[in-house]
Motif scaffolding. Structure first.
Motif, PDB file in Angstrom:
ATOM      1  N   PRO A 220      37.706  -5.865  19.829  1.00  0.00           N
ATOM      2  CA  PRO A 220      38.449  -6.840  20.629  1.00  0.00           C
ATOM      3  C   PRO A 220      37.520  -7.803  21.362  1.00  0.00           C
ATOM      4  O   PRO A 220      36.405  -7.432  21.724  1.00  0.00           O
ATOM      5  CB  PRO A 220      39.220  -5.958  21.619  1.00  0.00           C
ATOM      6  N   GLY A 221      37.988  -9.008  21.548  1.00  0.00           N
ATOM      7  CA  GLY A 221      37.191 -10.003  22.268  1.00  0.00           C
ATOM      8  C   GLY A 221      37.547 -11.395  21.761  1.00  0.00           C
ATOM      9  O   GLY A 221      38.147 -12.189  22.469  1.00  0.00           O
ATOM     10  N   ASP A 254      21.230 -16.631  20.943  1.00  0.00           N
ATOM     11  CA  ASP A 254      21.841 -16.388  22.255  1.00  0.00           C
ATOM     12  C   ASP A 254      23.274 -15.876  22.103  1.00  0.00           C
ATOM     13  O   ASP A 254      24.233 -16.655  22.100  1.00  0.00           O
ATOM     14  CB  ASP A 254      21.833 -17.667  23.102  1.00  0.00           C
ATOM     15  N   PRO A 255      23.436 -14.538  21.970  1.00  0.00           N
ATOM     16  CA  PRO A 255      24.779 -13.962  21.776  1.00  0.00           C
ATOM     17  C   PRO A 255      25.707 -14.175  22.955  1.00  0.00           C
ATOM     18  O   PRO A 255      26.900 -13.933  22.838  1.00  0.00           O
ATOM     19  CB  PRO A 255      24.487 -12.462  21.585  1.00  0.00           C
ATOM     20  N   ASN A 264      39.031 -13.411  25.033  1.00  0.00           N
ATOM     21  CA  ASN A 264      38.410 -12.807  26.218  1.00  0.00           C
ATOM     22  C   ASN A 264      36.894 -12.917  26.071  1.00  0.00           C
ATOM     23  O   ASN A 264      36.282 -12.176  25.291  1.00  0.00           O
ATOM     24  CB  ASN A 264      38.852 -11.347  26.324  1.00  0.00           C
ATOM     25  N   VAL A 265      36.300 -13.874  26.782  1.00  0.00           N
ATOM     26  CA  VAL A 265      34.879 -14.185  26.593  1.00  0.00           C
ATOM     27  C   VAL A 265      33.957 -12.984  26.874  1.00  0.00           C
ATOM     28  O   VAL A 265      33.101 -12.666  26.044  1.00  0.00           O
ATOM     29  CB  VAL A 265      34.490 -15.432  27.419  1.00  0.00           C
ATOM     30  N   SER A 271      31.219  -7.288  22.331  1.00  0.00           N
ATOM     31  CA  SER A 271      31.386  -6.876  20.932  1.00  0.00           C
ATOM     32  C   SER A 271      30.263  -7.443  20.073  1.00  0.00           C
ATOM     33  O   SER A 271      29.715  -6.766  19.206  1.00  0.00           O
ATOM     34  CB  SER A 271      32.732  -7.361  20.374  1.00  0.00           C
ATOM     35  N   ARG A 272      29.917  -8.697  20.306  1.00  0.00           N
ATOM     36  CA  ARG A 272      28.873  -9.371  19.509  1.00  0.00           C
ATOM     37  C   ARG A 272      27.519  -8.680  19.710  1.00  0.00           C
ATOM     38  O   ARG A 272      26.819  -8.364  18.748  1.00  0.00           O
ATOM     39  CB  ARG A 272      28.797 -10.850  19.896  1.00  0.00           C
ATOM     40  N   ARG A 273      27.165  -8.438  20.946  1.00  0.00           N
ATOM     41  CA  ARG A 273      25.864  -7.805  21.224  1.00  0.00           C
ATOM     42  C   ARG A 273      25.793  -6.411  20.593  1.00  0.00           C
ATOM     43  O   ARG A 273      24.789  -6.035  20.001  1.00  0.00           O
ATOM     44  CB  ARG A 273      25.626  -7.704  22.735  1.00  0.00           C
TER      45      ARG A 273
END
Ligand SMILES: [Zn+2]
Length: 318
Positions: A220-221, A254-255, A264-265, A271-273
């Motif tokens: 999620p995100g 720069d994730p 949801n930033v 989630s990305r990191r």
């Protein structure tokens, strides 16, 4: 003999009048339908290009430092708007023909809609597809489900997380996202309607495997029910990570740079990191929807919270 032909060629070149040599062939506007094929263990994976479109990365970035987007794009000799991909992926397990996302179809005007030609060039027909797995319900991933309002995959079951259908099929959730995303609610109804009517929409709400070698991973995100799909056979793995990355030259180094399309930033960044670290540590193949076609490569961890994208080396050998 060879020497004689060379001599003949030379002499012909001397006698052809200059005016005839200058007669030009008209330049051609198109590209080849985009597909790229490789294997992950026993699975055949085919990347399909639905289209490309100018993506105003500088205007859509959230949380970037002043000048950062332009600076990072310039590192790859790019500038905003940067050409963005609409990639979808096909997996043939030998038993089942699977799509993971479908591109934008007609919903992005002339910028999408190349999926069908790419699929045919790759040797497949939409009627052969057994299952479609959607990372999320944005129209650049699910728009290709329909063509002129009809099912493009008439024999397929559509799979998406329950959290995703719960959110996008209910217009009461509009205030949770930016106005930019409001049309996505109506688009979701439109894209899914013929499949719902045919009883071909199936939701999931766990990370239990959905098919042999294929399991969803909740992420999620970007959206509430965004899911990765991890394909595995033996020690071979490929992660289909949907919209983890919109602008590779910016979000790998720069994730923490998010996009206005994110629901949801903070969750999207987390989630990305997490997945960058995991994919890099495990050496997984990664397949991304918006990374330069075919969008397949690896993530390299540079340390200090920075990452790099290593594209697959092109090969004609499967
Ligand atoms: Zn997307």
């Amino acid at each position: 003999m060879k020497r004689a032909l060379i001599a003949l060629g030379l002499s012909l070149a001397y006698v052809v009048p200059a005016a005839q040599l200058a007669a030009s062939a008209p330049m051609q506007p198109g590209q080849a339908p985009g597909f790229y094929r490789m294997h992950v263990g026993r699975f055949e994976v085919t990347a399909l290009l639905d289209g490309t479109h100018p993506f105003p990365a500088d205007k859509l970035a959230v949380g970037a430092k002043p000048g950062e987007v332009a600076h990072l794009l310039a590192q790859q000799n790019l500038r905003s708007p940067v050409e963005g991909m609409l990639n979808a992926f096909m997996v043939n397990s030998g038993d089942k023909l699977i799509m993971i996302d479908t591109g934008a179809g007609n919903l992005y005007g002339k910028e999408g809609g190349g999926l069908l030609a790419a699929m045919k060039a790759a040797g497949y027909d939409p009627s052969q597809v057994d299952d479609v797995y959607l990372t999320h319900l944005h129209e650049d991933h699910a728009g290709g489900l329909i063509l002129d309002g009809k099912m493009l995959f008439p024999n397929a079951t559509i799979h998406v997380s329950k959290a995703e259908t719960d959110f996008w099929l209910d217009s009461a959730n509009k205030p949770q996202v930016g106005e930019l995303l409001w049309p996505f609610f109506e688009a979701t109804q439109e894209m899914l309607a013929p499949y719902i009517a045919a009883g071909r929409l199936k939701t999931f709400d766990s990370n239990a495997p959905l098919a042999p070698g294929l399991k969803p991973v909740p992420s999620p995100g970007h959206t509430p029910g965004h899911s990765y799909y991890l394909l595995q056979d033996g020690t071979d793995r490929m992660l289909f990570w949907g919209d983890t990355v919109h602008v590779q030259p910016v979000q790998l180094p720069d994730p923490d740079v998010a996009m206005k399309y994110d629901w949801n930033v903070p969750k999207a960044i987390a989630s990305r990191r997490r997945i960058f670290e995991e994919a890099a540590r495990n050496g997984w193949w990664v397949a991304g929807a918006h990374i330069s076609f075919p969008g397949i490569g690896h993530v390299r961890n540079l340390g200090g919270g920075h990452f790099a994208w290593v594209p697959a080396n092109y090969s004609l050998n499967r």
